[in-house]
Design an enzyme around this catalytic site. Structure first.
Site, PDB file in Angstrom:
ATOM      1  N   GLY A 116       0.902  -1.107   0.017  1.00 30.94           N
ATOM      2  CA  GLY A 116       0.027   0.031   0.035  1.00 30.94           C
ATOM      3  C   GLY A 116       0.907   1.149   0.297  1.00 30.94           C
ATOM      4  N   LYS A 117       0.332   2.448  -0.293  1.00 34.07           N
ATOM      5  CA  LYS A 117       0.998   3.670  -0.204  1.00 34.07           C
ATOM      6  C   LYS A 117       0.153   4.672  -0.086  1.00 34.07           C
ATOM      7  CE  LYS A 117       5.687   4.938  -0.336  1.00 34.07           C
ATOM      8  NZ  LYS A 117       6.517   4.121   0.180  1.00 34.07           N
TER       9      LYS A 117
END
Ligand code: NAD
Length: 458
Positions: A115-116
């Protein structure tokens, strides 16, 4: 962004499709169909969350700030990846970085997905009070999709321990009675962070170089010296020799990597240059890196004038900030930003070994050119995973509320990075593909195997 991760994922899938020893029970049309499914799954994010944070500034004006949380893939565990505060943050960049996190975790066998997050602000243009509000709003807006077993953010460019402490505290307030220590990593030690987290990425970056040129080569010199592999020749030409080194970027990652190189007893390093956004400092006889680190800790940047150098007690020539890239050195550690070595400047780079401390500092075209010249590029996915590995230890410590000593953390970090390097280096020195391609193939292989075993390819 420099490495379109999707392109490399597709190349890796093609290599695996042609490797009949990989998932041999998948044959003919079934095999084609399964690999098409894999490409679809791995090149599409599971969720893109986007909001406009409504924040009242100190002068009472209200702004709306674009903010993202992108959850790429959770095959291996809860989503995990940093939150970047930078004015250029956009959906494409965050997605690319989220994909890279899925692959990085797979490569190093960290049981997290990718994720980011990102917030499109220039953090220096906001007061501390405003930044605190932005952190709280980020958690309020994305609360439903965050949590210790859902998605665990960490710091990235423009964020650090302070922001993670603020965000975890907001998460705790919104979710009373729920576990919260594992909701964010990269927190201060006082707030449940791990000892060693701050140094983990820089130490890991240097470790990959040391491991390759020292530990690995010591054992493998016999078969490598007979090899006509260009990367083996480059590695052997530098093993056991004095190494001139330069480091671009002197922040969290670069300063720690430079100190590790300076103090290393296994390689004969001479740090002849370090740089930051303002300046390159050069000394042919070697720089006093601890003195520069102390100066940078105090002032937030490297010395830019003669009187600063005198204050730091350091002898150096002052060069422009980009000159660090083109010096006559053996090793160049890139620890600043993406896209530093590109098609238009790659031919000026003289280093024969490049280590990517930053994410994507070498563009795709430049990477191909360097590999064709037999230059070793230790890629981001391999070199800068120390941060997420120690984040994983932090998350475990938060669950147990039992904390590790600093030596325990670093030993566990090196063990994990050693097992990845052991798995990857024999392949790298045995075939003409780049180290990046080898890392991607191994990461994609792990993800595909799990997806296949879990029946996700129908
Ligand atoms: P930082 O903000 O602490 O340091 C960045 C450094 O780069 C500063 O010294 C800055 O002056 C310098 N810099 C900026 N522009 C420059 C330029 N044009 N030329 C030369 N130097 C320049 O950031 P950091 O945490 O050290 O992160 C550096 C890179 O490493 C980023 O790409 C980040 O995504 C990546 N990274 C960081 C971590 C981590 O744990 N901190 C983990 C993985 C990857």
């Amino acid at each position: 962004m420099a490495h379109q991760t999707d392109t490399i994922v597709k190349h890796s899938l093609q290599a695996l499709l042609e490797d009949s020893s990989f998932l041999p029970s998948l044959q003919h049309q079934d095999r084609e169909r399964a690999f098409t499914s894999l490409a679809t799954i791995l090149t599409t994010p599971n969720h893109i969350h986007k909001s406009y944070l409504r924040v009242a500034r100190d002068d009472a004006s209200v702004v709306r700030i674009p903010a993202f949380r992108i959850q790429h893939n959770d095959t291996l565990g809860p989503y995990k990846g940093g939150i970047r505060f930078h004015e250029t943050v956009n959906e494409e960049e965050v997605l690319n970085l989220a994909t890279l996190m899925t692959l990085k975790n797979a490569l190093h066998e960290v049981p997290f997905g990718g994720g980011k997050g990102g917030v499109a602000i220039h953090p220096r243009q906001f007061s501390d009070r405003e930044l605190n509000k932005i952190c709280k709003k980020y958690v309020q807006y994305f609360n439903d999709v965050l949590g210790p077993d859902k998605d665990i953010p960490a710091p990235d460019v423009g964020t650090g321990e302070r922001e993670m402490d603020w965000m975890m505290s907001e998460y705790k307030s919104i979710n009373p009675g729920k576990p919260y220590l594992g909701s964010f990593t990269g927190k201060s030690v006082m707030s449940g962070g791990s000892l060693g987290r701050r140094e983990a990425t820089g130490k890991g970056v240097y470790f990959t170089l040391r491991y390759m040129l020292h530990d690995f080569l010591q054992d493998q010199t016999n078969w490598l010296s007979d090899s006509d592999n260009p990367f083996a020749r480059t590695a052997l030409a530098h093993a056991g020799k004095p190494l001139r080194m330069a480091v671009q970027g002197f922040g969290n990652v670069g300063s720690v990597a430079a100190l590790e190189a300076y103090q290393c007893k296994h390689l004969q390093n001479k740090l002849v240059a370090v740089s930051d956004r303002n300046v390159t400092l050069y000394n042919d006889d070697g720089l006093d890196v601890p003195a520069l680190a102390a100066f940078a800790r105090k002032h937030g940047e490297l010395p830019t004038k003669e009187e600063h150098l005198t204050e730091a007690g350091v002898k150096a020539e002052l060069l422009s900030h980009e000159e660090v890239l083109y010096l006559q050195v053996d090793v160049l550690i890139l620890a600043a930003l993406e896209d530093q070595i590109r098609q238009d400047n790659v031919e000026k780079v003289k280093a024969r070994i490049i280590v990517e401390g930053a994410n994507a500092p070498v563009s795709g075209e430049a990477d191909t050119w360097l590999n064709d010249q037999g230059v070793i590029v230790i890629p981001d996915i391999l070199a800068n995973a120390g941060g997420v590995i120690v984040s994983y230890f932090e998350w475990l410590q938060g669950r147990d509320t039992r904390f590790l000593s600093e030596p325990e953390v670093f030993n566990l970090l090196y063990d994990k990075m050693t097992s990845t390097m052991k798995a990857i280096l024999p392949f790298y020195f045995g075939n003409p593909a780049s180290l990046r391609e080898n890392c991607y193939v191994l990461a994609v292989r792990k993800l595909c195997t799990k997806l296949y075993l879990q029946g996700k390819l129908y």
